[in-house]
Write an enzyme that holds these catalytic residues in place. Structure first.
Site, short mmCIF file in Angstrom:
data_model
loop_
_atom_site.label_atom_id
_atom_site.label_comp_id
_atom_site.label_asym_id
_atom_site.label_seq_id
_atom_site.Cartn_x
_atom_site.Cartn_y
_atom_site.Cartn_z
CG ASP A 151 -0.15 -0.07 2.53
OD1 ASP A 151 1.05 -0.44 2.51
OD2 ASP A 151 -0.73 0.23 3.59
CD GLU A 152 4.90 3.51 3.07
OE1 GLU A 152 5.63 4.45 3.47
OE2 GLU A 152 4.60 2.54 3.79
#
Length: 365
Positions: free
Chosen positions: A113-114
């Site tokens: 997610d990053e």
């Protein structure tokens, strides 16, 4: 001087993209009955395990990732526990990476997610990194119905340190001319890479803000903090010459915990060691990984650090095995009445067949 600061790094354009409560948001997107309610992914209502992710509604109760289920449930008795669906999260992450590729091939995933993106020269020929970030956030929402926050600046440290300033679904831009003033104004606890224990030591040394840190000499910081003192010297001046590195393969997976108060009694130490093992096992499950070498990391109150390792004939990833072997390694250490401020466990020599599925993160996330 131990090193020379890299000149002219202000020409770079770096974006840090962070999905908002990713796992929890996916579950709320896919199941309308979860929307607007406190929810965690991972752990269980029978109070075993640890939280992998928490919705923003759950965070209002002080619940966060890596928190034991028992504590999370005590904070919010109506908390909803959802089993993770990592195959779904990976598919969405791949979809988001395809959006990144519309603008640059130079992106470094930090987790599902990053990611960091270098858009100094982007494929669309857009003059401003902030424009690129806005378009990426828009396309992510259009394709996934999930929101992302973006932070833009001249290096990875500044882009990361701005993260959370305008979450969720927001954007922060730190311009080159504002970089040093931004860092000077920050409390030391807000610096990425400075944890609770280090922040406490800095407070004891009279370092409470970026300005205080900047006033300390390189020699002083190296004397007090070792090699990492060089890093502190640079970031106090808003300098970070690390490149965005795409497609790095992870070599280990780990977890660690620093303690606000040093531990001295064995029972407390072993309880904390088991908790670190649970977090590690959750991360192994998330990445569908296993490894052959288990390493125990112990940092004492005087900042002396030791590691102990054992390599097995077969790959391991079960919680019982990790706990048993970590305790065995710990039992072999001569404590000599010293107290402990940090414990960590990692697995390396990962299964070669799994390496391509696992993205490079720091050794201890």
């Amino acid at each position: 001087m131990y090193f020379e600061l890299v000149a002219n790094v202000s020409q770079r354009k770096i974006i840090h993209i962070d999905m908002d409560a990713f796992y929890a948001s996916v579950e709320q997107r896919d199941n309308p009955k979860y929307r607007g309610k406190p929810l965690v992914v991972g752990g269980s209502p029978n109070q075993r395990g640890v939280v992998a992710a928490a919705s923003y509604e759950a965070r209002k109760y002080g619940i966060h990732s890596a928190m034991p289920s028992k504590l999370a449930l005590a904070k919010c008795p109506n908390l909803i526990f959802v089993k993770p669906r990592f195959e779904v999260y990976r598919a969405i992450s791949a979809q988001i990476h395809d959006i990144f590729r519309l603008y640059t091939d130079i992106f470094e995933p930090i987790a599902l997610d990053e990611a960091y993106l270098d858009v100094t020269s982007n494929k669309q020929g857009l003059p401003y990194a902030s424009t690129v970030a806005k378009r990426i956030r828009t396309e992510i929402f259009q394709q996934t119905k999930l929101t992302a926050s973006a932070d833009v600046s001249i290096n990875k440290f500044l882009a990361k340190i701005a993260s959370g300033t305008n979450k969720p679904n927001g954007m922060t831009v730190i311009l080159p001319e504002d970089a040093e003033k931004f860092v000077e104004s920050l409390p030391i606890e807000k610096f990425h890479g400075i944890g609770k224990v280090t922040a406490t030591k800095m407070h004891d040394l009279g370092i409470r803000t970026g300005t205080d840190l900047k006033e300390r000499s390189l020699e002083f910081l190296v004397q007090e903090f070792g090699k990492v003192g060089k890093y502190y010297y640079k970031i106090a001046r808003a300098r970070d010459d690390r490149a965005v590195e795409p497609n790095r393969i992870r070599k280990s997976i780990g977890a660690e915990n620093s303690f606000a108060e040093d531990l001295s009694d064995k029972e407390s130490i072993l309880l904390e060691l088991k908790q670190v093992a649970r977090i590690l096992q959750e991360r192994l499950d998330k990445n569908q990984a296993s490894g052959r070498t288990l390493t125990l990391k112990v940092k004492f109150s005087d900042y002396q650090q030791i590691t102990r390792s054992r390599t097995f004939g077969d790959n391991i990833n079960s919680l019982d095995k990790i706990i048993a072997e970590a305790i065995a390694l710990f039992e072999a250490i001569e404590l000599e009445n010293r107290s402990i401020r940090l414990l960590g466990i990692s697995l390396s020599n990962l299964n070669p067949g799994e390496l391509q599925q696992v993205l490079q993160l720091s050794l201890f996330e």
